[in-house]
Design a protein around this motif. Sequence first.
Motif, PDB file in Angstrom:
ATOM      1  N   LEU A 125       0.772  -1.120  -0.076  1.00  0.00           N
ATOM      2  CA  LEU A 125      -0.004  -0.028  -0.064  1.00  0.00           C
ATOM      3  C   LEU A 125       0.769   1.186   0.194  1.00  0.00           C
ATOM      4  O   LEU A 125       0.659   2.267  -0.718  1.00  0.00           O
ATOM      5  CB  LEU A 125      -0.966  -0.076   1.240  1.00  0.00           C
ATOM      6  CG  LEU A 125      -1.997  -1.257   1.293  1.00  0.00           C
ATOM      7  CD1 LEU A 125      -2.791  -1.014   2.422  1.00  0.00           C
ATOM      8  CD2 LEU A 125      -2.777  -1.073  -0.205  1.00  0.00           C
ATOM      9  N   GLY A 129       0.698   3.904  -2.881  1.00  0.00           N
ATOM     10  CA  GLY A 129       0.745   5.413  -2.350  1.00  0.00           C
ATOM     11  C   GLY A 129       1.798   6.279  -2.960  1.00  0.00           C
ATOM     12  O   GLY A 129       1.529   7.160  -3.522  1.00  0.00           O
ATOM     13  N   ILE A 142      -4.549   6.467  -2.471  1.00  0.00           N
ATOM     14  CA  ILE A 142      -4.241   5.374  -3.754  1.00  0.00           C
ATOM     15  C   ILE A 142      -5.085   5.737  -4.590  1.00  0.00           C
ATOM     16  O   ILE A 142      -6.353   5.127  -4.641  1.00  0.00           O
ATOM     17  CB  ILE A 142      -3.975   4.196  -3.151  1.00  0.00           C
ATOM     18  CG1 ILE A 142      -2.872   4.117  -1.915  1.00  0.00           C
ATOM     19  CG2 ILE A 142      -3.404   3.083  -4.339  1.00  0.00           C
ATOM     20  CD1 ILE A 142      -2.721   2.638  -1.444  1.00  0.00           C
ATOM     21  N   HIS A 148     -10.144  -6.292  -3.256  1.00  0.00           N
ATOM     22  CA  HIS A 148      -9.074  -7.314  -2.319  1.00  0.00           C
ATOM     23  C   HIS A 148      -8.793  -8.641  -3.095  1.00  0.00           C
ATOM     24  O   HIS A 148      -7.552  -9.106  -2.888  1.00  0.00           O
ATOM     25  CB  HIS A 148     -10.099  -8.075  -1.364  1.00  0.00           C
ATOM     26  CG  HIS A 148     -10.366  -6.887  -0.273  1.00  0.00           C
ATOM     27  ND1 HIS A 148     -10.891  -7.078   0.898  1.00  0.00           N
ATOM     28  CD2 HIS A 148     -10.255  -5.612  -0.259  1.00  0.00           C
ATOM     29  CE1 HIS A 148     -11.185  -5.931   1.876  1.00  0.00           C
ATOM     30  NE2 HIS A 148     -10.788  -5.063   1.057  1.00  0.00           N
ATOM     31  N   ILE A 151      -5.414  -7.454  -4.820  1.00  0.00           N
ATOM     32  CA  ILE A 151      -4.271  -7.183  -3.927  1.00  0.00           C
ATOM     33  C   ILE A 151      -3.865  -8.668  -3.484  1.00  0.00           C
ATOM     34  O   ILE A 151      -2.653  -8.849  -3.451  1.00  0.00           O
ATOM     35  CB  ILE A 151      -5.079  -6.275  -2.450  1.00  0.00           C
ATOM     36  CG1 ILE A 151      -5.328  -5.054  -3.069  1.00  0.00           C
ATOM     37  CG2 ILE A 151      -3.988  -6.317  -1.446  1.00  0.00           C
ATOM     38  CD1 ILE A 151      -6.008  -4.148  -1.915  1.00  0.00           C
ATOM     39  N   MET A 166      -6.784  -5.879   5.961  1.00  0.00           N
ATOM     40  CA  MET A 166      -7.238  -4.602   5.671  1.00  0.00           C
ATOM     41  C   MET A 166      -8.060  -3.971   7.034  1.00  0.00           C
ATOM     42  O   MET A 166      -7.696  -3.002   7.213  1.00  0.00           O
ATOM     43  CB  MET A 166      -8.055  -4.534   4.366  1.00  0.00           C
ATOM     44  CG  MET A 166      -7.444  -4.733   3.077  1.00  0.00           C
ATOM     45  SD  MET A 166      -6.218  -3.521   2.608  1.00  0.00           S
ATOM     46  CE  MET A 166      -7.371  -2.595   1.788  1.00  0.00           C
ATOM     47  N   ILE A 175      -4.705   2.925   7.813  1.00  0.00           N
ATOM     48  CA  ILE A 175      -5.487   3.159   6.555  1.00  0.00           C
ATOM     49  C   ILE A 175      -6.900   3.602   6.786  1.00  0.00           C
ATOM     50  O   ILE A 175      -7.740   3.429   7.728  1.00  0.00           O
ATOM     51  CB  ILE A 175      -5.485   1.835   5.633  1.00  0.00           C
ATOM     52  CG1 ILE A 175      -6.366   0.762   6.099  1.00  0.00           C
ATOM     53  CG2 ILE A 175      -4.131   1.712   5.028  1.00  0.00           C
ATOM     54  CD1 ILE A 175      -6.510  -0.502   5.068  1.00  0.00           C
ATOM     55  N   ARG A 177     -10.845   3.265   4.655  1.00  0.00           N
ATOM     56  CA  ARG A 177     -11.524   2.647   3.618  1.00  0.00           C
ATOM     57  C   ARG A 177     -13.075   3.093   3.584  1.00  0.00           C
ATOM     58  O   ARG A 177     -13.613   2.367   3.257  1.00  0.00           O
ATOM     59  CB  ARG A 177     -11.469   1.115   3.548  1.00  0.00           C
ATOM     60  CG  ARG A 177     -10.118   0.525   3.454  1.00  0.00           C
ATOM     61  CD  ARG A 177      -9.919  -0.990   3.238  1.00  0.00           C
ATOM     62  NE  ARG A 177     -10.666  -1.444   4.699  1.00  0.00           N
ATOM     63  CZ  ARG A 177     -11.141  -2.609   4.860  1.00  0.00           C
ATOM     64  NH1 ARG A 177     -11.348  -3.532   3.745  1.00  0.00           N
ATOM     65  NH2 ARG A 177     -11.713  -2.968   5.981  1.00  0.00           N
ATOM     66  N   ILE A 183      -8.482   3.697  -0.933  1.00  0.00           N
ATOM     67  CA  ILE A 183      -7.585   3.343   0.138  1.00  0.00           C
ATOM     68  C   ILE A 183      -6.725   4.578   0.491  1.00  0.00           C
ATOM     69  O   ILE A 183      -6.043   5.041  -0.407  1.00  0.00           O
ATOM     70  CB  ILE A 183      -6.694   2.158   0.128  1.00  0.00           C
ATOM     71  CG1 ILE A 183      -7.503   0.840  -0.150  1.00  0.00           C
ATOM     72  CG2 ILE A 183      -6.018   2.149   1.375  1.00  0.00           C
ATOM     73  CD1 ILE A 183      -6.519  -0.186  -0.468  1.00  0.00           C
ATOM     74  N   LEU A 185      -4.069   6.235   3.116  1.00  0.00           N
ATOM     75  CA  LEU A 185      -2.874   5.844   4.109  1.00  0.00           C
ATOM     76  C   LEU A 185      -2.914   6.999   4.962  1.00  0.00           C
ATOM     77  O   LEU A 185      -2.783   8.157   4.596  1.00  0.00           O
ATOM     78  CB  LEU A 185      -1.510   5.746   3.398  1.00  0.00           C
ATOM     79  CG  LEU A 185      -1.270   4.517   2.200  1.00  0.00           C
ATOM     80  CD1 LEU A 185       0.054   4.798   1.732  1.00  0.00           C
ATOM     81  CD2 LEU A 185      -1.147   3.275   3.128  1.00  0.00           C
TER      82      LEU A 185
END
Length: 188
Positions: A125, A129, A142, A148, A151, A166, A175, A177, A183, A185
Motif C-alpha cells: 500500500l 501510494g 491511492i 481485495h 491485492i 485490511m 488506513i 477505507r 484506500i 494511507l
Amino acid sequence: MTLSTYTPGLYASFRHQTFTHRQLVPVPSQGLLRIERGAVRTVTWSEQGTAITLGYWGVGDAIGEPLCGVQPYQIECKTHVEISYIPTNLYDRSLDEIFAHLQQTQEFFCILRTESLRDRLLQLLVWLGKKFGREVAQGLLIDLRLTHQEISEALGITRITVTRLMARLEEEGLIDRSRPQYIVLISR
C-alpha cells in the motif's frame, strides 16, 4: 515516485492509443509500450490458472513482453490510459524507462518477500501510494480502485486474508477505507 526523462518529441511520430478502465491492452509481438497517461496492471497465470500480478505501472513507465519474459502476459487498464509504442530500434533512447522498470520490479519483489503478511500488505500500500497517490486531508489516497482479489493476486495470499488484514490496518489507524475500493494511507 520515479522521475522520467520523457521528452514529448521522442515518441511523437508513433500513434498513441487510448483505452478505458478495465480494458485489455493488445501486447505487440515486438517493441515496448510507454504509458503516457493512466495506470495499468500486468498479469500472468500459474499452470493452475491462478492470476499473478507482475506489477503496477503508470505515467512514464515502459512495459511489454521483452521486459518480462513471461508467457502469458496481459496488460489491464486500472484507469483510462494512453499508451505509445516504442519500436526495438529506439530502445537505446528509452534506457531511463527500461532501468526504472527494472528498479520497480525489484522493489515489488522485495515487498513480496516480506515474511509478515500484515507488513507485506502495508508495504504494498505504501509503494502504491508513492507511485499513484495524491494528498487528501486524511493522508495519501491511492488513486486506483483495487479489489481485495487484485491485492491478493499481487501479494500471493488469499482474498480472505487480505480482507482480514485490511480490517486490521484500519483498526490500527493506518488506513481509511470509508469509500469503497479506495484506500487512504493515514498521515501520522
